[in-house]
Design a protein around this motif. Structure first.
Motif, PDB file in Angstrom:
ATOM      1  N   TRP A 164      -4.036   9.900   3.177  1.00  0.00           N
ATOM      2  CA  TRP A 164      -3.154  10.216   2.041  1.00  0.00           C
ATOM      3  C   TRP A 164      -3.886   9.985   0.722  1.00  0.00           C
ATOM      4  CZ3 TRP A 164       1.541   7.179   4.323  1.00  0.00           C
ATOM      5  CH2 TRP A 164       2.358   8.057   5.049  1.00  0.00           C
ATOM      6  N   HIS A 165      -4.598   8.875   0.644  1.00  0.00           N
ATOM      7  CA  HIS A 165      -5.349   8.607  -0.590  1.00  0.00           C
ATOM      8  C   HIS A 165      -6.399   9.681  -0.833  1.00  0.00           C
ATOM      9  CE1 HIS A 165      -4.057   4.157  -0.758  1.00  0.00           C
ATOM     10  NE2 HIS A 165      -3.641   4.749  -1.847  1.00  0.00           N
ATOM     11  N   THR A 166      -6.908  10.270   0.238  1.00  0.00           N
ATOM     12  CA  THR A 166      -7.903  11.329   0.078  1.00  0.00           C
ATOM     13  C   THR A 166      -7.294  12.530  -0.657  1.00  0.00           C
ATOM     14  OG1 THR A 166      -8.800  10.606   2.184  1.00  0.00           O
ATOM     15  CG2 THR A 166      -9.605  12.710   1.364  1.00  0.00           C
ATOM     16  N   LEU A 167      -5.999  12.733  -0.440  1.00  0.00           N
ATOM     17  CA  LEU A 167      -5.331  13.892  -1.066  1.00  0.00           C
ATOM     18  C   LEU A 167      -5.298  13.808  -2.592  1.00  0.00           C
ATOM     19  CD1 LEU A 167      -2.238  14.446   1.284  1.00  0.00           C
ATOM     20  CD2 LEU A 167      -4.354  15.771   1.198  1.00  0.00           C
TER      21      LEU A 167
ATOM     22  N   GLU B  33       7.487   4.933   2.830  1.00  0.00           N
ATOM     23  CA  GLU B  33       8.799   4.408   2.420  1.00  0.00           C
ATOM     24  C   GLU B  33       8.626   3.055   1.730  1.00  0.00           C
ATOM     25  OE1 GLU B  33      11.899   4.550   5.396  1.00  0.00           O
ATOM     26  OE2 GLU B  33      13.102   3.086   4.294  1.00  0.00           O
ATOM     27  N   LEU B  34       7.715   2.283   2.268  1.00  0.00           N
ATOM     28  CA  LEU B  34       7.449   0.972   1.672  1.00  0.00           C
ATOM     29  C   LEU B  34       6.911   1.144   0.248  1.00  0.00           C
ATOM     30  CD1 LEU B  34       7.519  -1.988   2.349  1.00  0.00           C
ATOM     31  CD2 LEU B  34       5.261  -1.787   3.381  1.00  0.00           C
ATOM     32  N   ALA B  35       6.019   2.126   0.079  1.00  0.00           N
ATOM     33  CA  ALA B  35       5.465   2.374  -1.264  1.00  0.00           C
ATOM     34  C   ALA B  35       6.586   2.778  -2.222  1.00  0.00           C
ATOM     35  CB  ALA B  35       4.396   3.457  -1.193  1.00  0.00           C
TER      36      ALA B  35
ATOM     37  N   HIS C  77      -2.005  10.050  -8.182  1.00  0.00           N
ATOM     38  CA  HIS C  77      -3.004   9.148  -8.746  1.00  0.00           C
ATOM     39  C   HIS C  77      -2.378   7.883  -9.302  1.00  0.00           C
ATOM     40  CE1 HIS C  77      -6.601  11.949  -9.077  1.00  0.00           C
ATOM     41  NE2 HIS C  77      -7.026  10.819  -8.555  1.00  0.00           N
ATOM     42  N   LEU C  78      -1.273   8.095 -10.024  1.00  0.00           N
ATOM     43  CA  LEU C  78      -0.614   6.939 -10.636  1.00  0.00           C
ATOM     44  C   LEU C  78      -0.072   6.007  -9.551  1.00  0.00           C
ATOM     45  CD1 LEU C  78       0.154   5.826 -13.419  1.00  0.00           C
ATOM     46  CD2 LEU C  78       2.330   7.015 -13.218  1.00  0.00           C
ATOM     47  N   GLN C  79       0.403   6.626  -8.486  1.00  0.00           N
ATOM     48  CA  GLN C  79       1.015   5.869  -7.387  1.00  0.00           C
ATOM     49  C   GLN C  79      -0.035   5.245  -6.456  1.00  0.00           C
ATOM     50  OE1 GLN C  79       4.010   5.033  -6.804  1.00  0.00           O
ATOM     51  NE2 GLN C  79       4.501   5.027  -4.628  1.00  0.00           N
ATOM     52  N   TYR C  80      -1.277   5.691  -6.592  1.00  0.00           N
ATOM     53  CA  TYR C  80      -2.358   5.271  -5.681  1.00  0.00           C
ATOM     54  C   TYR C  80      -2.364   3.754  -5.407  1.00  0.00           C
ATOM     55  CZ  TYR C  80      -7.223   5.295  -3.858  1.00  0.00           C
ATOM     56  OH  TYR C  80      -8.340   5.162  -3.078  1.00  0.00           O
ATOM     57  N   PRO C  81      -2.348   2.925  -6.454  1.00  0.00           N
ATOM     58  CA  PRO C  81      -2.404   1.475  -6.177  1.00  0.00           C
ATOM     59  C   PRO C  81      -1.143   0.949  -5.479  1.00  0.00           C
ATOM     60  CG  PRO C  81      -2.930   1.958  -8.483  1.00  0.00           C
ATOM     61  CD  PRO C  81      -2.362   3.198  -7.903  1.00  0.00           C
ATOM     62  N   VAL C  82      -0.012   1.603  -5.727  1.00  0.00           N
ATOM     63  CA  VAL C  82       1.225   1.141  -5.075  1.00  0.00           C
ATOM     64  C   VAL C  82       1.175   1.494  -3.587  1.00  0.00           C
ATOM     65  CG1 VAL C  82       3.746   1.257  -5.100  1.00  0.00           C
ATOM     66  CG2 VAL C  82       2.477   1.479  -7.236  1.00  0.00           C
ATOM     67  N   LEU C  83       0.658   2.675  -3.293  1.00  0.00           N
ATOM     68  CA  LEU C  83       0.500   3.060  -1.887  1.00  0.00           C
ATOM     69  C   LEU C  83      -0.480   2.108  -1.200  1.00  0.00           C
ATOM     70  CD1 LEU C  83       1.014   5.019   0.459  1.00  0.00           C
ATOM     71  CD2 LEU C  83      -0.762   6.512  -0.467  1.00  0.00           C
ATOM     72  N   MET C  84      -1.493   1.744  -1.924  1.00  0.00           N
ATOM     73  CA  MET C  84      -2.475   0.804  -1.371  1.00  0.00           C
ATOM     74  C   MET C  84      -1.810  -0.554  -1.104  1.00  0.00           C
ATOM     75  SD  MET C  84      -6.281   0.371  -2.812  1.00  0.00           S
ATOM     76  CE  MET C  84      -7.210  -1.113  -2.449  1.00  0.00           C
TER      77      MET C  84
END
Ligand code: TRP
Length: 455
Positions: free
Chosen positions: A169-172, A215-217, A249-256
């Motif tokens: 997902w982060h690759t996207l 969902e957690l993100a 991109h903005l959500q990237y760290p939250v997904l992480m």
């Protein structure tokens, strides 16, 4: 394997309850059937245990399930696995693969041993839960091997619970070519294993195999301020380098953060560029716990101390293939790259000039890491360089040979794995199931604590 849509559920108590209930009605199917062995008083149903009967070799005291979590699940004679299938409701033989049992009759996969054990032991502080991910942007390089994968393997050997995933997902965020994303995801899994990660010991999976993480993100994003995200160096870099930034991109760290907090990781080994993101995950865990009650573990950061320079001294990176040694490079490629691009001590004019290893940009620093445990061998290089008896070209070729000695076995294994795509897909499938089961438990707590009801 054939039923990817079935959500695995692990509830040993439930399995045991059905086993006891159905024990008297058991039908002989393949492999196993069970009878009821009575221990102690007949009336005391709680002390009943199940006697398993192997229909393959016709032993009727093959193994006894006292509790559903008992690990005794093999016939002592033919060693076939036994299980009670909650889907087809028969005692059957089962095949075990990567700690997942598949019912031989209905082919349903069940997450068992390892996951159940993990769930039971995750509050035990003695065992670390190590988690790290790599984006699927290309083939892995020497820098990632020496700085990260080597360490991943050490954690794995020390019997921690290790979860290593490919962040598709982060690759996207940067790659919108579907073929590249899917092929690179598989390629990174192959690289991981070629370099020595063991799917029997670690959970290796694709990030997207655990939809619960998304969902957690979403839940975590509710308590994350947007301003703080915009200030993170990884996000700022994107803003600096392109006019538009996607929500992804903005959500990237939250997904992480969701990747990390979902399995309740205790230690997250990352490169220095990712530290602010893991710090954000720690802050989120802490904030959530204070606001909604104790839910998440605040992970420690395992910062990488080993940095392998590319040819011009910058960090080795897979996105700059011209500046990195791929784990798939052959000796000729490595020698060629170092002789053509490798910058050494720029103050040295001719071969016989004395050099200074500490000014060497791309060769000596790699030797230093490779010969960490051989200080005498390292000193030979230093002395020969300082006295001008070793030319930079010789030094580069020696380094190339040393790198080749290290990665040649990976290359061979990688070629074999490339021809076994189905096997690698299977590892990711089972790895995803295990990871999913683990994250599902956390998500249930999160939902409940935030007031989200499953109707
Ligand atoms: N962002 C990381 C990188 O680019 C990859 C990653 C995604 C990751 N999720 C993670 C690393 C969770 C550690 C933990 O390298």
């Amino acid at each position: 394997m054939n039923n990817k849509n079935i959500t695995p559920t692990v509830n040993p108590d439930e399995i045991f309850r059905i086993m006891q209930e159905d024990a008297s009605k058991a039908t002989i199917q393949t492999g196993w059937t069970q009878g009821v062995a009575r221990s102690g008083s007949e009336k005391d149903s709680s002390s009943r245990s199940l006697k398993l009967h192997c229909t393959k070799c016709n032993i009727d005291t093959a193994g006894i399930y006292k509790r559903a979590t008992d690990t005794e699940r093999r016939c002592p004679r033919c060693d076939s696995l036994l299980m009670y299938c909650p889907a087809c409701r028969h005692a059957v033989s089962a095949t075990e693969k990567f700690s997942i049992l598949s019912c031989d009759r209905c082919l349903t996969d069940y997450v068992t041993n390892m996951t159940v054990e993990y769930l039971a032991s995750r509050d035990r502080s003695s065992r670390e839960i190590i988690l790290s991910g790599i984006r699927a942007t290309g083939t892995l390089h020497l820098g990632i091997y020496l700085g990260a994968i080597r360490q991943f393997i050490e954690y794995e050997l020390r019997d921690n619970l290790c979860m290593y995933f490919i962040a598709d997902w982060h690759t996207l965020t940067t790659c919108h070519d579907p073929r590249k994303v899917s092929l690179n995801t598989l390629a990174v899994a192959m690289d991981y294993m070629a370099a020595g990660l063991n799917p029997e010991r670690s959970i290796i999976y694709a990030q997207s195999s655990v939809p619960e993480t998304a969902e957690l993100a979403l839940c975590l994003s509710m308590i994350q301020s947007k301003n703080k995200l915009e200030d993170l160096p990884t996000v700022k870099d994107v803003v600096r380098n392109s006019e538009t930034m996607s929500m992804g991109h903005l959500q990237y760290p939250v997904l992480m953060a969701a990747d990390i907090l979902g399995p309740k990781a205790t230690l997250v080994p990352v490169g220095s560029d990712q530290i602010p993101n893991v710090e954000l995950a720690r802050d989120l865990a802490d904030k959530f716990n204070r606001q909604f009650g104790q839910t998440f573990t605040v992970p420690r950061i395992g910062s990488r101390t080993i940095k392998i320079p590319g040819f011009k001294g910058e960090k080795m990176s897979e996105s700059r293939t011209e500046s990195s040694i791929s784990l798939q490079d052959r000796l000729e490629d490595i020698s060629d790259k170092y002789t053509r691009f490798g910058i050494t001590d720029t103050g040295r004019r001719t071969r016989n000039d004395p050099g200074n290893p500490n000014n060497c940009v791309s060769v000596y620093p790699v030797f230093k890491v490779l010969r960490e445990d051989k200080p005498d061998a390292l000193r030979v290089i230093e002395n020969e360089c300082l006295s001008g008896t070793r030319g930079c070209k010789e030094c580069k070729l020696e380094l190339a040979r040393e790198i080749d000695d290290l990665i040649a076995p990976f290359r061979e294994r990688r070629i074999k794995l490339a021809n076994q795509q189905k096997y690698v897909e299977e590892i990711l499938h089972y790895g995803g199931m295990k990871a999913r089961e683990i994250v599902r438990c956390t998500l249930e707590e999160v939902r409940e604590n935030m007031g989200i009801v499953s109707f």
